[in-house]
Design a protein around this motif. Sequence first.
Motif, mmCIF file in Angstrom:
data_model
loop_
_atom_site.group_PDB
_atom_site.id
_atom_site.type_symbol
_atom_site.label_atom_id
_atom_site.label_comp_id
_atom_site.label_asym_id
_atom_site.label_seq_id
_atom_site.Cartn_x
_atom_site.Cartn_y
_atom_site.Cartn_z
ATOM 1 N N GLU A 9 0.827 -1.202 0.000
ATOM 2 C CA GLU A 9 0.000 0.000 0.000
ATOM 3 C C GLU A 9 0.864 1.256 0.000
ATOM 4 N N TYR A 50 -7.763 0.361 -3.127
ATOM 5 C CA TYR A 50 -8.338 -0.967 -2.879
ATOM 6 C C TYR A 50 -7.184 -1.915 -2.562
ATOM 7 N N LYS A 58 -10.717 -4.634 0.817
ATOM 8 C CA LYS A 58 -11.067 -3.401 1.509
ATOM 9 C C LYS A 58 -10.849 -2.196 0.598
ATOM 10 N N LYS A 59 -11.452 -1.097 1.008
ATOM 11 C CA LYS A 59 -11.336 0.170 0.287
ATOM 12 C C LYS A 59 -10.995 1.255 1.299
ATOM 13 N N SER A 60 -10.079 2.146 0.942
ATOM 14 C CA SER A 60 -9.692 3.253 1.804
ATOM 15 C C SER A 60 -9.624 4.527 0.984
ATOM 16 N N ILE A 92 -3.311 7.104 4.432
ATOM 17 C CA ILE A 92 -4.321 6.083 4.185
ATOM 18 C C ILE A 92 -5.368 6.144 5.300
ATOM 19 N N GLY A 93 -6.610 6.430 4.920
ATOM 20 C CA GLY A 93 -7.679 6.581 5.891
ATOM 21 C C GLY A 93 -8.239 5.254 6.368
ATOM 22 N N PRO A 94 -9.294 5.305 7.186
ATOM 23 C CA PRO A 94 -9.916 4.076 7.697
ATOM 24 C C PRO A 94 -10.387 3.187 6.551
ATOM 25 N N GLU A 95 -10.314 1.882 6.759
ATOM 26 C CA GLU A 95 -10.703 0.940 5.714
ATOM 27 C C GLU A 95 -12.159 0.527 5.859
ATOM 28 N N THR A 96 -12.762 0.217 4.717
ATOM 29 C CA THR A 96 -14.114 -0.340 4.659
ATOM 30 C C THR A 96 -14.033 -1.688 3.956
#
Length: 258
Positions: A6, A123, A131-133, A141-145
Motif C-alpha cells: 500500500e 483498494y 477493503k477500500k480506503s 491512508i484513511g480508515p478501511e471499509t
Amino acid sequence: MLDILEEAAVAAGKAILDIYHAGPEVSYKPDCSPVTDADENAEKIILDRLTSAFPEIPIVAEEAVSAGHVPDISGQRFFLVDPLDGTKEFVGRNHDFTVNIALIEKGEPVAGVVYAPALGILYAATRSKAKKSVISGQRDIGPETVIGCRSRGDRLVALASRSHNSLETIAYLAEHGITDYEAVGSSLKFCLLAEGLADIYPRLSRTMEWDTAAGDAVLRAAGGETVTMDGNPLTYGKRNQIFDIDFANPHFVSRGKN
C-alpha cells in the motif's frame, strides 16, 4: 506485507500526480502503446521499495519487461507490477488510471493493491479480505471499509474498457442479453465488481498479466472470480506460450457472485 504494498502504491501515485499536473512527456513503445515519464518514475519507486523489503521475491514489472529485463520466476512466488495502468486515460486527462501491485503464488493472485491517485481511492486485498480506503493529502491512508461482491439480480450491469473495447465484447454482451453497461478505464473495473457496483466484466481484447493481477486479487477476495472463456480460472506467470507472448492473458470474464 500488504502495508508495504500500500505504501509503495501511494508513494508512486504521488509521483504520478505531480507529473499529471505538470504535464507528462509521452513516447511510444514498439507496439505503439504510450509510455510516459510517470510510468518510469512510478516503477522505480515501487521496485526500490519492494526490493528493499522483499529481496528474495522476484518482480515482474511492465516497463522493465518492455526493456528486456525478465526475472526468474520458477520459484512460483513473485510480484506483478503495473506502475501506471491506464496510460491512455492518464494522457487524456481522465481520472481512471491506477497503480497496480500484486503478489502471485502458484499462478494465483493472493494479495493486491490498486490505487487510483486522481480519485484518492485505494483498494487492497489478501486471500481473506478485500477493503477500500480513502487517501488524504496524497499520502495518508484513511480508515478501511470491507467490501464484497453483490449477488446477481435479474438485470446484470456490465463494465467494459473505455480505451480498449472491442466488437467481440459488444457481441458477448448482446449474446447474454446484457444492455446495461458502463465504460471504465484501467483495473478499476475489477474493483467496482468487488465493491458490488456492477456484476460482470467481459474482456475480449488484449491484456497483460500486470494489467489484471492486482484488481483480480481484490475481486477474488471480495467473493468474485475471473475465468477464461473455457471456464478455468485465469492464471499468472504464463511463459513460453505457444500462441502468444510471455505474460499475455487470454480473453476472460470477471464477475461477482452467482
